[in-house]
Design a protein around this motif. Structure first.
Motif: not given
Lengths: 304, 483
Positions: A74, A264, A268, A293-294, A296-298, A300-301, A304
């Motif tokens: 990812s 996060g 969470r 997954q959690l 990765i989402e955090d 990515k934020k 960026q």
């Protein structure tokens, strides 16, 4: 008095002599199979993995809670999961990892909640073993207090080295073994196993302010090296989470108060009981993938 | 600084060396050294409470002198009650204030008055119940003219603060300890070796028996809903041996340590679990506290004079107060009440002075009757310990009701069965050694005369290695430090 002192020393000398000699013996065949020996491979990953790198630092919650392959796919970064065991103490984890951090690295620090509610530089059997069984040179990483605190564990280690079971009929642990880790340092041997029976556990003790001070110092070091530090929360069993809610909120509040970049929220990373494996910090495969997954989402934020 | 810590293992030899090699020329220097090291020892817990200890010492020291010098009764009474009032006031504030406030609020809420009580957020100063009782007995003895007031402040301070007894007793008397502090101590090799042996046995009791039992007792008591009646009974047994190993282990270390400095402290335990009735149990358990209550509460209340009713009343009072002394919780009061009930038959039928000697004296095996009596007494104490350990009375009652259910015959819920089994083996071995040594001051005191030297050394080295092995679990607090 002289006779008394001489006799007492004469009585104790063989005991101390035995402890010192036994401690200095090489690690037993059983010990070499223990998960602590994964530190050799993990150090080598830290040394040789090419940039761009993402380094995870924490306790067994990370080793039993990450699927680094998903992270690599990812985020297009090379993950290194340095986690082994929370009892190695946070101080040791920070001091051990900092020397490998390079410019451009992303470091994700995930202390376990219990790290904030105990002595920051306490001793433990695991800490003693990682020094005397695995790598004696790491003794330089220990503070004088840690050195003092590991002494009580020495006799047990010395006696263990004389146990026949340390040399004969050694069966590799299915979960806690040097072979339980994948190429990134994640524990993966339990991924196909069923959940084991275990009890929920509340975080206990008084909040230790020293811990955060040392994380702040670690953050400064990382910044000096031109790397980035993020802190996050361990994936913690929901039942245990609810039992420890005040202690957990204190940790979260302190992170935010001190301007860390936090991935996060503690809430969470509250993991459903069905996704746990054998302790409130160890996740099964579903839990590992969910938590990764959690994360990765955090990540990515912030990346960026 | 715990007796079972590495810090103490460093502290003790240093003080010992200075005491016998540097300060030994003058008694005064030895006492100053004892006082300074005792204050250092206490400051390692929490230096702020050192001021409270010094204040309490000063108060009783000056009150003692003033009481002794008083020409008239009013002045004498004034100084006496001032000292008693302030001593008990400290206890009331630090130990009992929140309990009284919460209990009053609860009682008022049941009557329909809701109040928001103002509670204190203070830590209980370690050893306060013990050193306060030292001071109280001293002042009471002067007031009753049993002893003279001590003029030497250093000597008196050592009596109150002597580090082996400072945090959890034995509760000493001025008549016993002060003369020893004022007398030149002689380096007695045999006594010192005996002291070391007692320390060794105390460490075994604490680290191997109490701390291992604590792991399982804590787990079972904290999650009692998850366990069957049989497992809960096992949990109660673990606590029974935990508290014995913990407190008598502490006392052994304290007595042994004091002996290293040429000082004999009061005996605190004498194999209580081999008692044939509750009266005997109380002659063998926490002896220094029981005798304190006897001398300073039971006898002043009239003791056994004045007929059955007065004996019954006084017995209930001392057991309830003794329970309350342990902590500000109804569970301790119920524990005391239960023991008062247990002892009642022997008070009413005047059989409480039965069984004064050691059980099965000179024999290896007790008679069937003695065995049954010991088992009954032991089981009664186990039931009472459940109240002592439980967090509240409701939990204790539900714990006991589950024990006396059908599930008593099943052991379920135990996770670490191997560990439990090892712990049980150690308890049996421990009690066997205690049984063999029950006529001595402490279980292994008689090894000199009864065992060959080589066997003795095997025993000592085995004890040292077992203690070192189990000490890897880290230092565990002593239960009685919280009282």
């Amino acid at each position: 008095m002289n006779i008394f002192v001489r006799k007492v020393i004469g009585f104790l000398l063989p005991v101390f002599g035995f402890i010192v000699l036994a401690i200095l013996l090489p690690a037993t065949p059983r010990a070499t199979k223990s998960l602590l020996f994964s530190s050799i491979k993990k150090d080598s990953l830290l040394k040789y993995t090419k940039s761009p790198r993402i380094i995870f630092v924490g306790g067994s919650n990370l080793s039993f809670g990450l699927n680094s392959q998903l992270i690599k796919d990812s985020l297009r970064k090379n993950p290194i999961n340095t986690a082994i065991h929370a009892s190695l103490t946070l101080k040791f984890m920070l001091d051990n990892s900092i020397k490998f951090v390079k410019k451009g690295d992303v470091v994700v620090l995930v202390p376990e909640y219990s790290h904030f509610y105990s002595d920051y530089d306490r001793g433990s059997e695991e800490l003693l073993r990682i020094i005397f069984d695995v790598n004696l040179s790491k003794i330089s990483l220990l503070s004088s207090k840690q050195l003092f605190n590991i002494i009580p564990y020495m006799p047990k280690l010395a006696i263990t080295k004389l146990k026949p079971s340390e040399y004969l009929n050694i069966i590799d642990s299915k979960v806690y073994s040097v072979n339980s880790f994948n190429d990134y340092g994640d524990t993966f041997s339990h991924w196909g196993m069923k959940r084991e029976n275990f009890k929920s556990k509340a975080v206990k003790g008084e909040y230790n302010t020293v811990v955060l001070e040392n994380i702040k110092a670690y953050a400064l070091e990382i910044e000096k090296k031109g790397a980035q530090l993020f802190v996050s929360f361990p994936g913690y069993q929901d039942v245990s989470f609810m039992k420890s809610i005040n202690s957990i909120h204190r940790v979260e509040m302190e992170y935010r108060k001190n301007d860390f970049i936090v991935l996060g929220t503690a809430e969470r990373y509250k993991i459903p009981d069905a996704m746990m494996f054998n302790t409130p910090y160890h996740l099964n495969k579903d839990g590992v993938d969910y938590r990764t997954q959690l994360l990765i989402e955090d990540l990515k934020k912030v990346l960026q | 600084m715990l007796f079972n810590s590495l810090s103490f293992a460093v502290f003790l030899p240093i003080v010992f060396f200075l005491y016998w090699s540097v300060a030994h020329k003058e008694l005064k220097y030895q006492n100053i050294l004892l006082l300074l090291s005792s204050y250092f020892f206490y400051a390692c817990w929490d230096w702020r409470f050192l001021f409270l200890l010094i204040f309490s010492t000063l108060l009783d020291y000056f009150s003692g002198i003033k009481i002794a010098e008083s020409k008239n009764n009013t002045t004498k009474k004034f100084w006496f009650w001032l000292s008693i009032g302030i001593n008990l006031g400290f206890l009331a504030v630090f130990k009992y204030y929140n309990f009284f406030i919460d209990s009053t609020a609860l009682a008022l809420s049941k009557l329909g008055f809701v109040i928001n009580p103002w509670t204190l957020n203070v830590i209980l100063p370690v050893g306060i119940s013990f050193y306060t009782f030292h001071g109280l007995s001293y002042v009471i003895d002067i007031y009753k003219e049993r002893i003279k007031a001590e003029k030497n402040f250093i000597d008196y301070s050592v009596f109150v603060s002597f580090f082996p007894l400072l945090v959890a007793g034995p509760i000493e008397r001025a008549t016993h300890l002060l003369p020893q502090i004022q007398r030149k101590r002689i380096f007695d090799y045999a006594k010192l070796v005996n002291g070391l042996k007692q320390i060794l046995w105390g460490l075994f009791k604490k680290i191997v028996i109490a701390d291992q039992c604590a792991k399982y007792a804590n787990e079972i008591f904290n999650n009692s809903g998850d366990y069957s009646g049989g497992s809960l009974f096992l949990g109660a047994l673990f606590f029974t041996f935990q508290i014995y190993g913990d407190f008598s282990g502490y006392s052994d270390i304290a007595l042994g340590t004091a002996r290293l400095f040429g000082i004999e402290l009061l005996k605190n335990f004498s194999f209580p679990y081999f008692s044939r009735n509750i009266a005997e149990f109380w002659r063998r358990w926490h002896i220094s506290l029981s005798s304190w209550f006897r001398d300073y509460l039971y006898i002043p209340l009239g003791g056994s004079k004045g007929g059955i009713w007065s004996k019954v009343r006084n017995t209930f009072i001392i057991f309830l107060v003794s329970g309350f002394w342990h902590g500000a919780n109804w569970t301790f009061i119920v524990w005391g009440f239960l023991h008062a009930l247990y002892i009642m038959p022997s008070i009413i039928f005047n059989t409480n002075r039965k069984s004064l000697d050691t059980v099965a004296k000179g024999k290896l095996i007790p008679s069937f009757k003695e065995l049954l009596e010991m088992l009954l007494t032991f089981n009664l104490t186990v039931i009472a310990w459940i109240f002592f350990r439980a967090k509240d009375i409701e939990s204790a009652l539900s714990y006991i009701s589950k024990i006396f259910s059908k599930s008593f015959f099943t052991i379920s819920g135990l996770v670490d069965k191997g560990g439990v089994l090892i712990c049980i083996v150690f308890i049996f071995a421990f009690m066997f050694i205690e049984w063999l040594g029950r006529e001595k001051e402490f279980a292994i005191a008689g090894l000199d005369t009864s065992w060959k030297k080589s066997y003795r050394y095997v025993m000592y080295y085995s004890l040292v290695l077992i203690i070192l092995w189990f000490s890897a679990g880290g230092e565990q607090q002593f239960i009685y430090f919280q009282f």
